[in-house]
Design an enzyme around this catalytic site. Structure first.
Site, PDB file in Angstrom:
ATOM      1  N   TYR A  14       0.847  -1.256  -0.112  1.00 35.96           N
ATOM      2  CA  TYR A  14       0.117   0.085   0.125  1.00 35.96           C
ATOM      3  C   TYR A  14       0.982   1.080   0.030  1.00 35.96           C
ATOM      4  CZ  TYR A  14      -3.252   3.477   2.058  1.00 35.96           C
ATOM      5  OH  TYR A  14      -3.589   4.632   2.258  1.00 35.96           O
ATOM      6  N   PHE A  75       9.577  -0.783   3.268  1.00 31.41           N
ATOM      7  CA  PHE A  75       8.242  -0.846   3.504  1.00 31.41           C
ATOM      8  C   PHE A  75       7.939  -2.258   3.501  1.00 31.41           C
ATOM      9  CE2 PHE A  75       9.196   2.891   1.064  1.00 31.41           C
ATOM     10  CZ  PHE A  75       8.494   3.683   1.738  1.00 31.41           C
ATOM     11  N   SER A  79       2.612  -6.339   9.678  1.00 29.37           N
ATOM     12  CA  SER A  79       2.170  -5.053  10.337  1.00 29.37           C
ATOM     13  C   SER A  79       0.971  -5.390  11.119  1.00 29.37           C
ATOM     14  CB  SER A  79       1.917  -3.870   9.506  1.00 29.37           C
ATOM     15  OG  SER A  79       1.227  -3.949   8.285  1.00 29.37           O
ATOM     16  N   ASN A  94      11.000 -11.568   9.963  1.00 33.35           N
ATOM     17  CA  ASN A  94      10.901 -10.851   8.731  1.00 33.35           C
ATOM     18  C   ASN A  94      11.410  -9.466   9.117  1.00 33.35           C
ATOM     19  OD1 ASN A  94       9.769 -10.148   5.955  1.00 33.35           O
ATOM     20  ND2 ASN A  94       8.629  -8.600   7.297  1.00 33.35           N
ATOM     21  N   THR A 119       6.619   3.006  13.082  1.00 36.09           N
ATOM     22  CA  THR A 119       5.220   3.005  13.720  1.00 36.09           C
ATOM     23  C   THR A 119       5.199   3.774  14.990  1.00 36.09           C
ATOM     24  OG1 THR A 119       3.430   1.592  14.119  1.00 36.09           O
ATOM     25  CG2 THR A 119       5.577   0.722  14.507  1.00 36.09           C
ATOM     26  N   TYR A 143       4.696  -6.659  17.259  1.00 31.52           N
ATOM     27  CA  TYR A 143       5.002  -5.570  16.001  1.00 31.52           C
ATOM     28  C   TYR A 143       5.788  -4.311  16.280  1.00 31.52           C
ATOM     29  CZ  TYR A 143       3.778  -2.130  12.538  1.00 31.52           C
ATOM     30  OH  TYR A 143       3.857  -1.150  11.720  1.00 31.52           O
ATOM     31  N   HIS A 191      -7.738  -2.300   8.272  1.00 35.99           N
ATOM     32  CA  HIS A 191      -8.015  -0.788   8.612  1.00 35.99           C
ATOM     33  C   HIS A 191      -9.166  -0.303   8.561  1.00 35.99           C
ATOM     34  CE1 HIS A 191      -3.277  -0.443   7.296  1.00 35.99           C
ATOM     35  NE2 HIS A 191      -3.710  -1.059   8.320  1.00 35.99           N
ATOM     36  N   GLY A 286      -6.349  -2.984  25.034  1.00 40.93           N
ATOM     37  CA  GLY A 286      -5.251  -2.414  24.875  1.00 40.93           C
ATOM     38  C   GLY A 286      -5.636  -1.324  23.752  1.00 40.93           C
ATOM     39  N   ASP A 287      -6.871  -0.868  23.490  1.00 42.77           N
ATOM     40  CA  ASP A 287      -7.170   0.408  22.802  1.00 42.77           C
ATOM     41  C   ASP A 287      -7.336   1.536  23.440  1.00 42.77           C
ATOM     42  OD1 ASP A 287      -7.030  -0.637  20.111  1.00 42.77           O
ATOM     43  OD2 ASP A 287      -9.536  -0.959  19.870  1.00 42.77           O
TER      44      ASP A 287
END
Length: 327
Positions: A14, A75, A79, A94, A119, A143, A191, A286-287
């Site tokens: 993306y 990139f 993720s 990775n 990030t 991540y 997303h 966790g948000d």
């Protein structure tokens, strides 16, 4: 924009594909390396393409020997936060080992200018808002942990080898190129904006709002969104800074303002003119209630500022892409 010969690793994804187009439009030479495990060959708008892994030393030597590469943009990380918790070794292999091998190949071939896609997940639960680069890195998932580990490796490579880098800590990338030729395509999609647009198109039954009792004006989470082409421009400015001799650096990338989940859904409804079924669910663990970037540093150092900061532009460009059904 000055012209360079850039290897874009993960350039079929993306953000990477938008970076490839941005560089090509500016007259730079572009070589893309992607293993196509997440990316899509048809999103690469031009330049040379190599299919393979960034940890393949023979392939890296071939790319550097066949092309006059003077900088690399990376990139190619995995993720998905949830997946990183379930399968952390996949992410360490990775994101950390793969990047180590990429840097090793660069140094061996005399290429020492590196732009790294990092990030906001390196920060974890925020202790202050907006989040600045001085916020302590406390990632809460593998991540984010792999990304801060790479940043520390980059710092050490700068000290040891004179390896220059800029690490860009994204918040939430959104939107699509105004040409409509490329856009966001993830499998599976996670997303918010593309999920909302899929619900508008009837490709999902609904969109879930996870938590409606947060201490925010409408009770839903607030996030900082940044248009993907504003991200691309920031990468270009970062590369120019390295070639101008500026030192290695770390920058946040966001709009420095946030939009709630309900706001995003409402604006998407107005732009599409279609009903968007909503289901209210419990909070996800966790948000955080609010995540907003402090991006003053990159504005001051590099003269960057978002040019597509309104939510309407981000969603409308994404909608032009999604309604074509190319994803």
């Amino acid at each position: 924009m000055k012209q360079y010969n850039v290897l874009v690793v993960g350039g079929a994804g993306y953000i990477g594909s938008h970076m490839v187009k941005f560089l090509l439009d500016g007259g730079s030479g572009v070589v893309t390396l992607d293993d196509l495990s997440k990316g899509h060959r048809d999103l690469v708008c031009g330049g040379k393409f190599y299919e393979g892994s960034m940890d393949d030393q023979a392939l890296l030597d071939k790319i550097f020997s066949e092309n006059m590469i003077n900088a690399v943009m990376h990139f190619a990380a995995y993720s998905l936060v949830g997946e990183s918790v379930i399968d952390p070794l996949k992410y360490y292999k990775n994101n950390l080992y793969g990047t180590l091998e990429l840097i090793r190949g660069m140094i061996r071939n005399g290429v020492k200018n590196f732009i790294f896609s990092s990030t906001a997940a390196v920060y974890g639960e925020p202790v202050e808002t907006p989040i600045t680069e001085e916020h302590p890195p406390r990632p809460t998932n593998p991540y984010g942990a792999t990304k801060i580990a790479v940043e520390r490796m980059l710092r050490d490579c700068d000290t040891a080898y004179g390896f220059k880098y800029v690490s860009l800590r994204y918040f939430n990338a959104a939107g699509a190129d105004e040409s409509g030729k490329i856009g966001e395509r993830h499998e599976p999609e996670s997303h918010l904006i593309p999920l909302i647009l899929k619900a508008a198109l009837g490709e999902r039954e609904n969109i879930s709002i996870f938590g409606t009792d947060y201490p925010t004006p409408d009770g839903t989470c607030i996030r900082d969104y940044i248009h993907v082409n504003d991200l691309a421009r920031a990468h270009s400015l970062a590369l120019e800074a390295l070639f101008a001799g500026q030192p290695s650096a770390v920058y946040n990338l966001g709009n420095s303002k946030g939009y709630s989940v309900r706001e995003v859904i409402d604006v998407a409804g107005k732009i599409t003119g279609l009903p968007i079924p909503v289901v209210e669910s419990e909070r996800r663990p966790g948000d955080p209630a609010v995540l907003i970037a402090g991006s003053d540093k990159i504005k001051q150092d590099l003269g960057w500022k978002p040019q597509r900061e309104d939510l309407e532009t981000m969603i409308s460009t994404a909608w032009e892409w999604h309604k074509q059904g190319k994803y």
